[in-house]
Design an enzyme around this catalytic site. Sequence first.
Site, PDB file in Angstrom:
ATOM      1  N   VAL A   1      -1.412   2.595  -8.058  1.00 30.38           N
ATOM      2  CA  VAL A   1      -1.449   3.927  -7.450  1.00 30.38           C
ATOM      3  C   VAL A   1      -0.873   3.878  -6.041  1.00 30.38           C
ATOM      4  O   VAL A   1      -0.132   4.776  -5.628  1.00 30.38           O
ATOM      5  CB  VAL A   1      -2.887   4.478  -7.445  1.00 30.38           C
ATOM      6  CG1 VAL A   1      -2.993   5.720  -6.559  1.00 30.38           C
ATOM      7  CG2 VAL A   1      -3.330   4.821  -8.870  1.00 30.38           C
ATOM      8  N   GLU A   2      -1.194   2.830  -5.291  1.00 29.15           N
ATOM      9  CA  GLU A   2      -0.769   2.754  -3.900  1.00 29.15           C
ATOM     10  C   GLU A   2       0.742   2.554  -3.739  1.00 29.15           C
ATOM     11  O   GLU A   2       1.372   3.247  -2.937  1.00 29.15           O
ATOM     12  CB  GLU A   2      -1.516   1.626  -3.182  1.00 29.15           C
ATOM     13  CG  GLU A   2      -2.977   1.929  -2.901  1.00 29.15           C
ATOM     14  CD  GLU A   2      -3.172   3.022  -1.866  1.00 29.15           C
ATOM     15  OE1 GLU A   2      -2.245   3.271  -1.070  1.00 29.15           O
ATOM     16  OE2 GLU A   2      -4.255   3.629  -1.850  1.00 29.15           O
ATOM     17  N   THR A   3       1.312   1.598  -4.445  1.00 30.77           N
ATOM     18  CA  THR A   3       2.716   1.235  -4.166  1.00 30.77           C
ATOM     19  C   THR A   3       3.579   1.008  -5.409  1.00 30.77           C
ATOM     20  O   THR A   3       4.699   0.532  -5.281  1.00 30.77           O
ATOM     21  CB  THR A   3       2.784  -0.043  -3.317  1.00 30.77           C
ATOM     22  OG1 THR A   3       2.235  -1.147  -4.060  1.00 30.77           O
ATOM     23  CG2 THR A   3       2.043   0.115  -1.998  1.00 30.77           C
TER      24      THR A   3
ATOM     25  N   TYR B   1      -8.334  10.585  -6.630  1.00 23.83           N
ATOM     26  CA  TYR B   1      -7.731   9.268  -6.435  1.00 23.83           C
ATOM     27  C   TYR B   1      -8.507   8.204  -7.206  1.00 23.83           C
ATOM     28  O   TYR B   1      -7.926   7.376  -7.922  1.00 23.83           O
ATOM     29  CB  TYR B   1      -7.717   8.932  -4.938  1.00 23.83           C
ATOM     30  CG  TYR B   1      -7.281   7.529  -4.616  1.00 23.83           C
ATOM     31  CD1 TYR B   1      -5.943   7.222  -4.396  1.00 23.83           C
ATOM     32  CD2 TYR B   1      -8.217   6.494  -4.524  1.00 23.83           C
ATOM     33  CE1 TYR B   1      -5.541   5.927  -4.095  1.00 23.83           C
ATOM     34  CE2 TYR B   1      -7.830   5.198  -4.231  1.00 23.83           C
ATOM     35  CZ  TYR B   1      -6.489   4.924  -4.010  1.00 23.83           C
ATOM     36  OH  TYR B   1      -6.096   3.633  -3.721  1.00 23.83           O
TER      37      TYR B   1
END
Length: 357
Positions: free
Chosen positions: A139-141, A338
């Site tokens: 999800v982050e990168t 999230y």
Amino acid sequence: MIRTLAKATFFIAVSALPISALAQNHSKKTATKTAATYHYAQRAQAMQFADDLAERRGLDREWVRQAIGQARLLPQVPRLVLPPARGTPKNWAAYRARFVEPTRIRAGLRFWQDNAEALARAETQYGVPAEIIVGIIGVETLYGQHMGNLRVIDALATLAFDFPDAHPRAAERRAFFQRELEQFLTLMDRTGIDPHTPRGSYAGAMGLGQFMPSSWSRYAVDFDGDGRIDLWRSAQDAIGSVANYFVGHGWQSGMPTHYAVAFDAATLQLDALLAPDILPTFSVASMAAQGAHVQSEGAQHTGPLALVELQNGAEAPSYVAGTENFYAITRYNWSSYYAMAVIELGREIATARATPR
């Protein structure tokens, strides 16, 4: 973290607003020109902050003044931290589709296969399931594909000294980014890294797991055992650090993240159940007394729970009973949407990994 960061290739992690390509290009050119001509050495407030920081932390005053003074204003950044306009409907299905999709699942499967030993070791050492760690980094990168290409010191200085007053919590957030700028420069001093070299997101987050400087200082670990911490290029360090972050925020080994919940319309007290937001507050019994019944194995849960609402635009909301581990995921990003995206992406990748091909 290593001293050759300038040789690494980074990617821009921020998305442009929905404007025309022509306007977008013009905006980028204008922002670049402005950022290149305005340095924080011109701001008395910034230089006073540098002097105070150097004294508090015992750092070389001229080094701190030069580091902050050479930081550039990034005009595009303040608008990126503003919340959506009031009345903008939340939509869990749309949010989920951005992250739980084939490209990210395939990339996550490759990441898991390439780092299976480190993920298994982290799960054993920290008690955080591999699928949660994989979900976070995805999800982050997108597993390192979108780590950000802005100078971290520029992003942090912009938000420390030019955080938008229009934000409803402007003073609080400005203070937060001033603390992060202080943590960043302390980290750079300790590691001997040029503070103008590291790249990251528009908020100053760095590496595969997008750690803010304070999180790097507190939770980053040398998980590959090479004597240095590199959250940009060492997947093992990123994996161990994400797991350690969760433990530091109350992760409990073996506890599920959430359970299904069903409502009794006759006794439902929805407003009361949603009042604590995502903070686990209710027992299974107290939720049931207010018309929300935790399903299946969740009925035996002994810790506190939160009723988590996920809005679906014009459709009916979705609800789950979130545990303390669900809450721990929201300490990474304070959003139930999230947290669910992380959980469901990791679960889809775990399923793909277990499926014979």
